[in-house]
Scaffold this motif. Structure first.
Motif, PDB file in Angstrom:
ATOM      1  N   LYS A  41       0.830  -1.211   0.000  1.00 42.68           N
ATOM      2  CA  LYS A  41       0.000   0.000   0.000  1.00 42.68           C
ATOM      3  C   LYS A  41       0.859   1.254   0.000  1.00 42.68           C
ATOM      4  CE  LYS A  41      -3.970  -2.121   2.241  1.00 42.68           C
ATOM      5  NZ  LYS A  41      -4.733  -2.259   3.486  1.00 42.68           N
TER       6      LYS A  41
ATOM      7  N   GLU B 193       2.626   7.665 -12.441  1.00 43.25           N
ATOM      8  CA  GLU B 193       1.358   8.156 -12.979  1.00 43.25           C
ATOM      9  C   GLU B 193       0.635   7.143 -13.858  1.00 43.25           C
ATOM     10  OE1 GLU B 193       2.346  11.886 -14.842  1.00 43.25           O
ATOM     11  OE2 GLU B 193       2.697  12.841 -12.905  1.00 43.25           O
ATOM     12  N   ASP B 194       0.784   5.865 -13.549  1.00 42.34           N
ATOM     13  CA  ASP B 194       0.113   4.804 -14.298  1.00 42.34           C
ATOM     14  C   ASP B 194      -0.120   3.643 -13.343  1.00 42.34           C
ATOM     15  OD1 ASP B 194       0.512   2.104 -15.968  1.00 42.34           O
ATOM     16  OD2 ASP B 194      -0.388   3.621 -17.284  1.00 42.34           O
ATOM     17  N   ILE B 195      -1.359   3.212 -13.201  1.00 47.24           N
ATOM     18  CA  ILE B 195      -1.696   2.178 -12.222  1.00 47.24           C
ATOM     19  C   ILE B 195      -1.062   0.827 -12.562  1.00 47.24           C
ATOM     20  CG2 ILE B 195      -3.902   1.533 -13.267  1.00 47.24           C
ATOM     21  CD1 ILE B 195      -3.241   1.774  -9.505  1.00 47.24           C
ATOM     22  N   ASP B 196      -1.027   0.469 -13.842  1.00 46.70           N
ATOM     23  CA  ASP B 196      -0.439  -0.824 -14.219  1.00 46.70           C
ATOM     24  C   ASP B 196       1.067  -0.849 -13.958  1.00 46.70           C
ATOM     25  OD1 ASP B 196      -2.874  -1.938 -15.025  1.00 46.70           O
ATOM     26  OD2 ASP B 196      -2.688  -1.079 -17.046  1.00 46.70           O
TER      27      ASP B 196
ATOM     28  N   CYS C   5       5.530  -2.280  -7.761  1.00 45.30           N
ATOM     29  CA  CYS C   5       5.355  -2.657  -6.355  1.00 45.30           C
ATOM     30  C   CYS C   5       5.432  -4.165  -6.129  1.00 45.30           C
ATOM     31  CB  CYS C   5       4.059  -2.068  -5.809  1.00 45.30           C
ATOM     32  SG  CYS C   5       4.137  -0.267  -5.696  1.00 45.30           S
TER      33      CYS C   5
ATOM     34  N   ILE D   9       2.368   1.594  -3.507  1.00 52.01           N
ATOM     35  CA  ILE D   9       1.398   2.054  -4.506  1.00 52.01           C
ATOM     36  C   ILE D   9       1.192   3.567  -4.396  1.00 52.01           C
ATOM     37  CG2 ILE D   9      -1.073   2.032  -5.073  1.00 52.01           C
ATOM     38  CD1 ILE D   9       0.365  -0.219  -6.427  1.00 52.01           C
ATOM     39  N   SER D  10       1.079   4.069  -3.186  1.00 51.07           N
ATOM     40  CA  SER D  10       0.897   5.517  -2.994  1.00 51.07           C
ATOM     41  C   SER D  10       2.067   6.286  -3.601  1.00 51.07           C
ATOM     42  CB  SER D  10       0.784   5.856  -1.513  1.00 51.07           C
ATOM     43  OG  SER D  10      -0.365   5.282  -0.978  1.00 51.07           O
TER      44      SER D  10
ATOM     45  N   ILE E 132       2.274   5.598  -7.781  1.00 53.72           N
ATOM     46  CA  ILE E 132       1.278   6.297  -8.599  1.00 53.72           C
ATOM     47  C   ILE E 132       1.679   7.755  -8.779  1.00 53.72           C
ATOM     48  CG2 ILE E 132      -1.105   7.140  -8.640  1.00 53.72           C
ATOM     49  CD1 ILE E 132      -1.947   4.392  -7.577  1.00 53.72           C
ATOM     50  N   ASP E 133       2.208   8.369  -7.718  1.00 55.06           N
ATOM     51  CA  ASP E 133       2.682   9.753  -7.832  1.00 55.06           C
ATOM     52  C   ASP E 133       3.862   9.866  -8.791  1.00 55.06           C
ATOM     53  OD1 ASP E 133       0.774  10.726  -6.103  1.00 55.06           O
ATOM     54  OD2 ASP E 133       2.090  10.718  -4.353  1.00 55.06           O
TER      55      ASP E 133
ATOM     56  N   SER F  36       2.603   1.006 -11.841  1.00 50.57           N
ATOM     57  CA  SER F  36       2.749   1.075 -10.382  1.00 50.57           C
ATOM     58  C   SER F  36       2.585  -0.308  -9.754  1.00 50.57           C
ATOM     59  CB  SER F  36       1.728   2.039  -9.785  1.00 50.57           C
ATOM     60  OG  SER F  36       1.957   3.340 -10.246  1.00 50.57           O
ATOM     61  N   ASN F  37       1.586  -1.061 -10.203  1.00 51.40           N
ATOM     62  CA  ASN F  37       1.397  -2.428  -9.707  1.00 51.40           C
ATOM     63  C   ASN F  37       2.613  -3.287  -9.994  1.00 51.40           C
ATOM     64  OD1 ASN F  37      -1.081  -2.631  -8.346  1.00 51.40           O
ATOM     65  ND2 ASN F  37      -2.206  -2.729 -10.256  1.00 51.40           N
TER      66      ASN F  37
END
Length: 93
Positions: free
Chosen positions: A36, A47-50, A56, A39-40, A43-44, A52-53
């Protein structure tokens, strides 16, 4: 026959005591907390969720492999910031 049993026993002993079989002492709560927090941050930065996943999951895998638990990771990385280079490969995923 005794030699065969001795060889097989030796192979099993060596393979079970290798670094690959090191059991992680990370709790699920520690893993969740680290993910968690990651991810925080990611993402900053990414700037891309995939991405970032992916970053992480890669980071968490390295942490759980290289360090005994969250406290161990925090202490060792805090005392030796050069250990952060281990995570550079995760940015390229």
């Amino acid at each position: 026959m005794k030699n065969l049993i001795l060889i097989i026993s030796s192979l099993i002993f060596v393979s079970c005591n290798s670094n690959q079989s090191k059991i992680s002492k990370w709790t699920d709560e520690e893993k969740d907390m680290v993910f968690k927090e990651c991810i925080s941050y990611a993402i900053d930065q990414l700037e891309d969720i995939d991405k970032s996943n992916d970053y992480c999951y890669c980071t968490l895998k390295i942490l759980t492999t290289e360090f005994e638990n969250k406290a161990d990771a925090e202490t060792k990385i805090g005392n030796d910031p050069s250990l952060r280079i281990k995570f550079e490969g995760c940015k390229n995923n």
